[in-house]
Design a protein around this motif. Structure first.
Motif, PDB file in Angstrom:
ATOM      1  N   ARG A  58       0.843  -1.201   0.000  1.00 24.89           N
ATOM      2  CA  ARG A  58       0.000   0.000   0.000  1.00 24.89           C
ATOM      3  C   ARG A  58       0.877   1.248   0.000  1.00 24.89           C
ATOM      4  O   ARG A  58       1.882   1.298   0.691  1.00 24.89           O
ATOM      5  N   GLY A  59       0.418   2.248  -0.742  1.00 25.80           N
ATOM      6  CA  GLY A  59       1.081   3.544  -0.715  1.00 25.80           C
ATOM      7  C   GLY A  59       0.520   4.374   0.423  1.00 25.80           C
ATOM      8  O   GLY A  59      -0.406   3.948   1.121  1.00 25.80           O
ATOM      9  N   PRO A  60       1.048   5.579   0.607  1.00 32.13           N
ATOM     10  CA  PRO A  60       0.506   6.462   1.642  1.00 32.13           C
ATOM     11  C   PRO A  60      -0.855   7.005   1.208  1.00 32.13           C
ATOM     12  O   PRO A  60      -1.123   7.129   0.014  1.00 32.13           O
ATOM     13  N   PRO A  61      -1.726   7.346   2.153  1.00 29.84           N
ATOM     14  CA  PRO A  61      -3.029   7.904   1.775  1.00 29.84           C
ATOM     15  C   PRO A  61      -2.886   9.309   1.190  1.00 29.84           C
ATOM     16  O   PRO A  61      -2.000  10.062   1.579  1.00 29.84           O
ATOM     17  N   THR A  62      -3.760   9.615   0.241  1.00 27.19           N
ATOM     18  CA  THR A  62      -3.825  10.945  -0.361  1.00 27.19           C
ATOM     19  C   THR A  62      -5.209  11.505  -0.075  1.00 27.19           C
ATOM     20  O   THR A  62      -6.215  10.861  -0.377  1.00 27.19           O
ATOM     21  N   ALA A  63      -5.257  12.694   0.505  1.00 31.60           N
ATOM     22  CA  ALA A  63      -6.539  13.317   0.854  1.00 31.60           C
ATOM     23  C   ALA A  63      -7.107  14.070  -0.343  1.00 31.60           C
ATOM     24  O   ALA A  63      -6.380  14.778  -1.042  1.00 31.60           O
ATOM     25  N   LEU A  64      -8.400  13.898  -0.575  1.00 32.77           N
ATOM     26  CA  LEU A  64      -9.111  14.680  -1.581  1.00 32.77           C
ATOM     27  C   LEU A  64     -10.052  15.619  -0.840  1.00 32.77           C
ATOM     28  O   LEU A  64     -10.851  15.171  -0.010  1.00 32.77           O
ATOM     29  N   THR A  65      -9.931  16.912  -1.112  1.00 30.94           N
ATOM     30  CA  THR A  65     -10.810  17.905  -0.503  1.00 30.94           C
ATOM     31  C   THR A  65     -11.427  18.758  -1.601  1.00 30.94           C
ATOM     32  O   THR A  65     -10.874  18.881  -2.690  1.00 30.94           O
ATOM     33  N   LEU A  66     -12.575  19.328  -1.316  1.00 31.33           N
ATOM     34  CA  LEU A  66     -13.236  20.220  -2.275  1.00 31.33           C
ATOM     35  C   LEU A  66     -12.869  21.659  -1.974  1.00 31.33           C
ATOM     36  O   LEU A  66     -12.747  22.045  -0.813  1.00 31.33           O
ATOM     37  N   ARG A  67     -12.734  22.439  -3.022  1.00 32.91           N
ATOM     38  CA  ARG A  67     -12.514  23.870  -2.867  1.00 32.91           C
ATOM     39  C   ARG A  67     -13.788  24.577  -3.304  1.00 32.91           C
ATOM     40  O   ARG A  67     -14.311  24.292  -4.375  1.00 32.91           O
ATOM     41  N   GLY A  68     -14.251  25.490  -2.504  1.00 30.57           N
ATOM     42  CA  GLY A  68     -15.473  26.215  -2.839  1.00 30.57           C
ATOM     43  C   GLY A  68     -15.226  27.511  -3.576  1.00 30.57           C
ATOM     44  O   GLY A  68     -16.144  28.121  -4.103  1.00 30.57           O
ATOM     45  N   ASP A  69     -13.948  27.924  -3.650  1.00 30.86           N
ATOM     46  CA  ASP A  69     -13.647  29.224  -4.252  1.00 30.86           C
ATOM     47  C   ASP A  69     -13.362  29.160  -5.747  1.00 30.86           C
ATOM     48  O   ASP A  69     -13.121  30.181  -6.380  1.00 30.86           O
TER      49      ASP A  69
END
Length: 104
Positions: A58-69
């Motif tokens: 397994r690789g390291p986790p990658t976070a996905l976040t939303l941008r509202g701007d």
């Protein structure tokens, strides 16, 4: 050859068989998401396995976040082409070459 790629979303395996918005390239291992929604936010981890070597990593986790701007920052639209220098195929077989454009 012999590698299999799986993506894990928030510690659960992603099952993409009937998902038209997401797919995993078994050639590169890349996960592609179209039309990101709020429920796509979370941590994604790539797992690579080899039946021949009987090993899974397994690789390291990658976070996905939303941008509202609406600002993509370092991810401004770009066109990137990555093809192998040579693609081999047997006579009579099918070949699929893919091209992707990334950005908003």
């Amino acid at each position: 050859p012999g590698l299999s790629y799986t993506w894990i979303f928030n510690n659960s395996t992603l099952h993409l068989q009937e998902d038209s918005r997401r797919f995993v390239s078994q050639a590169t291992g890349a996960l592609y998401l179209a039309k990101v929604e709020a429920w796509d936010v979370g941590n994604y981890t790539c797992a690579v396995s080899s039946a021949e070597a009987q090993r899974r990593v397994r690789g390291p986790p990658t976070a996905l976040t939303l941008r509202g701007d609406g600002v993509m920052g370092e991810y401004e639209p770009k066109i990137e082409v990555r093809f192998p220098e040579t693609t081999y195929a047997e006579r009579g077989s099918s070949v699929r070459l893919e091209c992707f454009a990334l950005g908003k």
